[in-house]
Scaffold this active site. Structure first.
Site, PDB file in Angstrom:
ATOM      1  N   LYS A 134      38.661  30.167  43.745  1.00 26.53           N
ATOM      2  CA  LYS A 134      38.068  31.053  44.737  1.00 26.53           C
ATOM      3  C   LYS A 134      38.027  30.543  46.177  1.00 26.53           C
ATOM      4  O   LYS A 134      38.093  31.355  47.108  1.00 26.53           O
ATOM      5  CB  LYS A 134      36.665  31.455  44.272  1.00 26.53           C
ATOM      6  CG  LYS A 134      36.682  32.557  43.221  1.00 26.53           C
ATOM      7  CD  LYS A 134      36.861  33.892  43.888  1.00 26.53           C
ATOM      8  CE  LYS A 134      37.006  35.019  42.888  1.00 26.53           C
ATOM      9  NZ  LYS A 134      37.023  36.324  43.572  1.00 26.53           N
ATOM     10  N   ASP A 180      29.626  37.590  41.583  1.00 27.71           N
ATOM     11  CA  ASP A 180      29.056  37.263  40.278  1.00 27.71           C
ATOM     12  C   ASP A 180      29.134  35.755  40.061  1.00 27.71           C
ATOM     13  O   ASP A 180      28.981  35.272  38.950  1.00 27.71           O
ATOM     14  CB  ASP A 180      29.664  38.083  39.132  1.00 27.71           C
ATOM     15  CG  ASP A 180      31.133  38.381  39.348  1.00 27.71           C
ATOM     16  OD1 ASP A 180      31.818  37.522  39.928  1.00 27.71           O
ATOM     17  OD2 ASP A 180      31.583  39.462  38.935  1.00 27.71           O
TER      18      ASP A 180
HETATM   19  C1  LIG Z   1      37.179  32.558  37.530  1.00 30.64           C
HETATM   20  C2  LIG Z   1      37.641  33.900  37.953  1.00 30.64           C
HETATM   21  N1  LIG Z   1      38.806  34.352  37.495  1.00 30.64           N
HETATM   22  C3  LIG Z   1      39.273  35.556  37.853  1.00 30.64           C
HETATM   23  C4  LIG Z   1      38.557  36.383  38.699  1.00 30.64           C
HETATM   24  C5  LIG Z   1      39.096  37.749  38.991  1.00 30.64           C
HETATM   25  O1  LIG Z   1      39.436  37.970  40.325  1.00 30.64           O
HETATM   26  P1  LIG Z   1      39.413  39.450  40.891  1.00 30.64           P
HETATM   27  O2  LIG Z   1      37.983  39.894  40.959  1.00 30.64           O
HETATM   28  O3  LIG Z   1      40.054  39.336  42.237  1.00 30.64           O
HETATM   29  O4  LIG Z   1      40.186  40.300  39.952  1.00 30.64           O
HETATM   30  C6  LIG Z   1      37.327  35.942  39.206  1.00 30.64           C
HETATM   31  C7  LIG Z   1      36.556  36.775  40.129  1.00 30.64           C
HETATM   32  O5  LIG Z   1      35.448  36.490  40.497  1.00 30.64           O
HETATM   33  C8  LIG Z   1      36.855  34.674  38.821  1.00 30.64           C
HETATM   34  O6  LIG Z   1      35.678  34.202  39.251  1.00 30.64           O
END
Ligand SMILES: Cc1ncc(COP(=O)(O)O)c(C=O)c1O
Length: 396
Positions: free
Chosen positions: A72, A120
């Site tokens: 992130k 989140d």
């Molecule tokens: C660890 C992780 N993987 C994948 C995602 C998915 O990303 P997106 O919300 O852009 O689809 C998130 C989103 O918060 C995440 O925290």
């Protein structure tokens, strides 16, 4: 299967307006100048690949990125630095170096500004980290189901946290509303069209993950398939766009994976238009518990993704254990609840002949998945895997 999927060469029509070459280059050139930058490892899981009956399985391991435990920072913190650079240029008429910015050298110029976001967990951590380093204020909105540990990780980065009633999408609306105040700025990883240039910056930052993978695969054939987990779809869209740009005709077959009760991308691809997954989105995959697809992600995924599938929590627990336990002789990997969804999707498809055939997966396939987080909620990780991340990594 997505019936609206476009031909392999349609990049220009589909996404080049959002993801031109410069957007990839800019993300790489800026983020690679941040202190502590290193490409995340691309692991080759040969034991698991052979157990699944495919030629290669690549796992892009984001568990150590900038010490924050997920991919992130590439997005949220990148968008913070881009925003602050633009404000400094507008108000003070000089170009602030992104590396210096992130080391707090321009704190006097940005100290009165506040960035805000809903999360989140991981996105908020990323924005708080960027804000703390640059020296501006940060207020993060979380919803009622975000764990105490995830909240604490954001507080530890100096941000204020506001917990609101409702689900993730409700917290997004509150953050957007709050950002209407003077000198407040939204840094959101999803958009309904509002502040879309910020969301696009977030997604441009994510493309570096795919950019690195492409570089790490130099001299080896590129993947034929990729399985991408989706919350609002921003990460999947960014990675897909980067690969699409690179490969044109050889674009990997892209499959989205989501929790059963938060499957907004799955529902949207099925309907051929953005659809909402209503409710509280109960799932252990906290980062994927989103009910509304980002409008920018939709622009890419609607014709770019070949298929989508939904996953139950139990299969996720098993996959986290499998990676920690070296079950197929591959090195131990610490993968959080949202990290494994793509891989779980691949495992499910390989057990289903019809799905396998539809997606063209066989012993010649080379698949890439993205382990987008490590043990970002350490208590939850221990509960599921039975050991801490350190114990997993240091087991003989
Ligand atoms: C660890 C992780 N993987 C994948 C995602 C998915 O990303 P997106 O919300 O852009 O689809 C998130 C989103 O918060 C995440 O925290």
């Amino acid at each position: 299967m997505n019936t609206a999927v476009s031909g392999p060469a349609d990049y220009a029509a589909a996404v080049s307006r959002y993801f031109p070459r410069e957007s990839f280059d800019r993300a790489r050139s800026i983020i690679s100048r941040w202190p502590g930058y290193q490409p995340s490892p691309l692991r080759s899981l040969d034991g698991l690949a052979s157990a699944l009956g495919i030629e290669k399985l690549y796992y892009k391991d984001e568990s150590e990125r900038f010490g924050l435990g997920s991919f992130k920072p590439l997005g949220g913190a990148y968008a913070v630095t881009r925003l602050l650079q633009k404000i400094i240029l507008q108000r003070h008429h000089f170009n602030a170096d992104p590396g210096d910015l992130l080391q707090g050298k321009y704190a006097d110029y940005v100290g009165h500004l506040t960035v805000t976001a809903a999360t989140d967990g991981n996105h908020g951590r990323s924005v708080a980290w960027g804000a703390q380093r640059c020296g501006c204020h940060c207020v993060i909105y979380i919803h009622q189901h975000v764990s105490k540990q995830r909240e604490q990780a954001i507080l530890d980065l100096g941000a204020s946290v506001t917990r609101v009633a409702g689900n993730y999408d409700d917290s997004v609306r509150q953050a957007y509303q709050r950002a209407e105040a003077p000198d407040w700025y939204i840094i959101q990883d999803t958009t309904d069209g509002t502040a879309a240039e910020i969301t696009l910056d977030v997604m441009h930052g994510y493309t570096l993950m795919a950019d690195e993978a492409i570089e790490q695969l130099t001299d080896r054939p590129l993947p034929t398939h990729q399985f991408l987990q989706a919350g609002v779809g921003g990460m999947a869209a960014a990675v897909l766009a980067r690969f699409w740009f690179e490969t044109g005709q050889q674009r990997p077959v892209t499959v989205l994976a989501e929790p059963t009760h938060a499957a907004c991308c799955f529902l949207s691809l099925s309907a051929g238009r953005p659809e909402i997954a209503e409710g509280d989105h109960p799932t252990i995959m906290a980062g994927l518990a989103c009910g509304e697809i980002s409008s920018l992600a939709w622009e890419v995924l609607k014709t770019g993704a070949q298929a989508a599938l939904t996953l139950a929590d139990d299969s996720v627990r098993d996959c986290m254990q499998l990676l920690a336990d070296r079950r197929f002789g591959d090195p131990a990997i610490v993968a959080g609840e949202s990290a494994v969804a793509g891989l779980v999707g691949l495992i499910a498809v390989m057990k289903d002949q019809d799905a396998r055939n539809k997606l063209g997966l066989d012993r010649h396939s080379r698949v890439i998945v993205y382990g987008t987080e490590g043990a970002t909620d350490p208590q939850m990780y221990r509960r599921i895997v039975g050991r801490s991340a350190q114990e997993v990594l240091h087991a003989g």
